[in-house]
Design a protein around this motif. Sequence first.
Motif, short mmCIF file in Angstrom:
data_model
loop_
_atom_site.label_atom_id
_atom_site.label_comp_id
_atom_site.label_asym_id
_atom_site.label_seq_id
_atom_site.Cartn_x
_atom_site.Cartn_y
_atom_site.Cartn_z
N VAL A 44 55.54 47.13 -97.64
CA VAL A 44 54.08 46.99 -97.49
C VAL A 44 53.62 45.73 -98.22
N PHE A 45 52.82 44.92 -97.51
CA PHE A 45 52.25 43.70 -98.09
C PHE A 45 50.73 43.78 -98.07
N ASP A 46 50.09 43.08 -99.01
CA ASP A 46 48.64 42.93 -98.99
C ASP A 46 48.23 42.13 -97.76
N ALA A 47 47.10 42.51 -97.19
CA ALA A 47 46.54 41.74 -96.07
C ALA A 47 45.73 40.57 -96.62
N LYS A 48 45.53 39.56 -95.78
CA LYS A 48 44.70 38.43 -96.18
C LYS A 48 43.23 38.87 -96.25
N GLY A 49 42.45 38.13 -97.02
CA GLY A 49 41.01 38.37 -97.05
C GLY A 49 40.59 39.46 -98.00
N LYS A 50 39.30 39.80 -97.92
CA LYS A 50 38.72 40.77 -98.85
C LYS A 50 39.00 42.19 -98.39
N ASN A 51 38.84 43.13 -99.35
CA ASN A 51 39.05 44.54 -99.03
C ASN A 51 37.89 45.36 -99.60
N PHE A 52 38.01 46.67 -99.52
CA PHE A 52 36.88 47.53 -99.89
C PHE A 52 36.49 47.39 -101.37
N ARG A 53 37.41 46.94 -102.21
CA ARG A 53 37.05 46.76 -103.62
C ARG A 53 36.09 45.58 -103.81
#
Length: 940
Positions: free
Chosen positions: A66-75
């Motif tokens: 599992v990798f982080d996605a690009k861009g912003k997230n819910f946090r």
Amino acid sequence: MTQILPQFNPDSPFILVDGSSYLFRAFHAMPPLTNSKGHATGAIFGVINMIGKLLEQYQPERIAVVFDAKGKNFRHEMYEDYKAHRPPMPDELRIQIDPIHQIIKALGIPLLVVDGVEADDVMGTLAYQATQAKMDALLSTGDKDMAQLVNEHITLVNTMNDTLMTPDKVVEKFHVKPEQIIDYLALMGDSSDNIPGIPKCGPKTAAKWLAEYDSIDNLIDHSDDIKGKIGENLRANIEQLKLSQKLTTIRLDCDLPIALNDIKRHEADMDALETLFSEYDLRNWLTRVLKGELPFSKSSGRKAHSETVTNGQSKKTTANTSVTDAPEMIAQPYETIMDWQSFDVWHKKLEASDVFAIDTETTSLNAMAAKLVGVSFAYAEKNDQAWQIFAAYVPLTHDYDDAPEQLPVQSVLDKLKPLLEDPTIKKVGQNFKYDWHIFKNMGIEVQGIAYDTMLESYCFNSVATRHNMDDLALTYLNRNTIHFKDIAGTGKKQKTFNQIELETAAPYAAEDADITLQLHQALLPKLQAEPALNKVFEEIEMPLLPVLAKMERNGVFIDRQMLADQSYELSQKLAQLEQQAHLVAGTEFNLNSSKQLQEILFIKLDIPVVKKTPKGQPSTAEPVLVKLAEQGYEIPSLILEYRSLAKLKSTYTDSLPKQINTETGRVHTSYQQAIASTGRLSSTEPNLQNIPIRSAEGRRIRQAFIAAPGYQLLAADYSQIELRIMAHLSGDASLLKAFSEGKDIHQATAAEIFNTPLDDVTKEQRRSAKAVNFGLIYGMSAFGLAKQLNISRGLAQEYINLYFARYPGVAHYMESTKENAKQTGYVETLMGRRLYLPDINAKNGQLRQYAERTAINAPMQGTAADIIKTAMVKVQHWLDQTPCDIKMLMQVHDELVFEVAEKDITETKKHIKSIMESALTLKVPLIVDIGQGSNWDEAH
């Protein structure tokens, strides 16, 4: 000792890999590796090795990376400044992400990147789903935040050091329970993620509060009970604390694009893996693919692919690597030798071996002061299919409570002495010079030192990796070794080896010998396949090893009182500079504080900001201060002088007396043979290479290096050796003529550049020509030359143009060298030493230009290193035979320093000069200047 991970239920192991954690940890842990095309590969290598190791051990059917996605997230929606201070990802890391993704997919492993959520949340959700489906989950990560997920069914594994994080281990490490980790993290905050915590609340305070109040909610209810400033901080930041609690909570209910039951491992695409491993020079994995032995592919995949491989050879090779069938090496269970019967069996085996590995375990890294704790050995026997490696440890002086009885030290050494001093029995070691010293301390002078794996790796490719055992094992054997800190701990509580229990110490020690022998068997064929590199190894580096060991053993006398006097005078001068700086500033401030200096220079005195730090603060780095001093600002000039003198004081006048060996009365430096990529030696404790020679203070330090009574120091220095090598390599007629006629080369260059008769050259013209001569062989630009000579950039460029017009052979050499390097990926010295230039074709302009400058300079600097190393070997050969009373004490750049009985000075000078000047035949003569004196400064 490496922790053995428990085997999970083979019917339902569910493994989740934190790809983003792997990515950054591999990038920062690995050396800056590149493939032959200049593409960065360190992170690729590290990530795939960690995944490979994990899968080899568990062979799971269910696994995902599992990798982080690009861009912003819910946090970011909760808190706009979430991760706001994180620097952008380095370009050399970013370009490695796609190849890593491609390899993971080719391995048949599901790859998950989910928009709007982080890898932690994806893993948390899947782990929760797995436990609901009655499957234990193993999460591979280095992220401390994930400890909140740990329970009896969810375990973390750190693949970097093979440690497990169970509920008990969470408590042991953080002093809070897994269910308290969210509150623990929220209280402390996280500067890397920019999560606000309670100011001044560190891990001890957070753990203390949670031990007393159990949770943040209860802590808030009793916040009035917390006394002092920390209590005020808590009460003032309660709302912020609740936000931090939300930010640190890993979600367990994310909407995912894949169902739990669909996460399964598929057949590996062996053809794609062959292409990818070849493209990115993952040689060990490529070799295994070609043999159809990839450990985490399924049998059908291996069989299908093996039919397409002929004789185990790939169609793809790179400019600087080749894939060969290395012999398979199978290590047998390690043995701990506790009785004479076992020892005698091993002794006979070692005597009968073609070559055996040896390693010592001691109490210190300082070889002259270290005490022997134990010795390990390894030898190999070959059957029809593979080499079998046998390794054992002989403990001698482990002295912890309840330590078992061990064989008597002197009796063991008496039996080993004939074996170790037999020059016909070949030995191999890793950094063998250290072990030579340890045995020398015990009255044994090891002979038959045939191989050193550190030097084998260094000669094969000096920039492929660091040359310590752990990195070599990972690079060439694809193996993570037991690290010393794993068995001894770290910091103030770190144990010395004699304090470590045998159950833990023995496998570590035996592995050292085992790995050394395996590395030798892997590296030697690579060297032998490159005759020029093998010649450097056999004729320069290996013969030099005992020479350096003897030099270190000889040491040099230091005048303690002279240094104490100079230290006092430097203290007085530093105090004066400090007072002067305070007077100019109009206020007192700490000259060692960058923050206070920023305030004085750029706020109080309103000096223009030259450069900013990555965090946006005005820089006070040395280049900035130099520029401001050149513009006439007084405080920067004072700070530069203050820093220079303070460094001399701390590094030399204060520390050298502390490094005097109490038994010999001398200082014994340690020469590093496998550090500088060009072949130059470096030294530590003390570092002899950096003692200034141009300043009066630096020369005074050299005056403290003295000869013994009745002796003189003799210093033999190659004259302008790199310029002479440039003349040879370039074949430039004017340079060859100037050197052959014995002219002052800087004066001759000035005459050419300024079109002036030789006798009319001024001191200023000679100084400029000298700067051009040395500047160009180090790849100096017009900008750099202008700065050094304090002239305009246009005039500097004019000097360079005139130089190349007068010495066209030099210009041609530089251009052809750069072009050849771009084609081959490396440059070579006259003796065949090779320096790979992984960035020579890099897309990043700065990296490429640096590699181009290195391509020009490395053949000269490397050849100079080869020449003086060759001279040292030949000089030592003469020393071993001559009746003259002389010792070789030091090597500093192009200079050798000897201690010679006064009666033998004349004879010694003649022979040293002759040997050094004939070390290598060039188109121009090698000249050695020799001086003598009661101290080093006088002799130089």
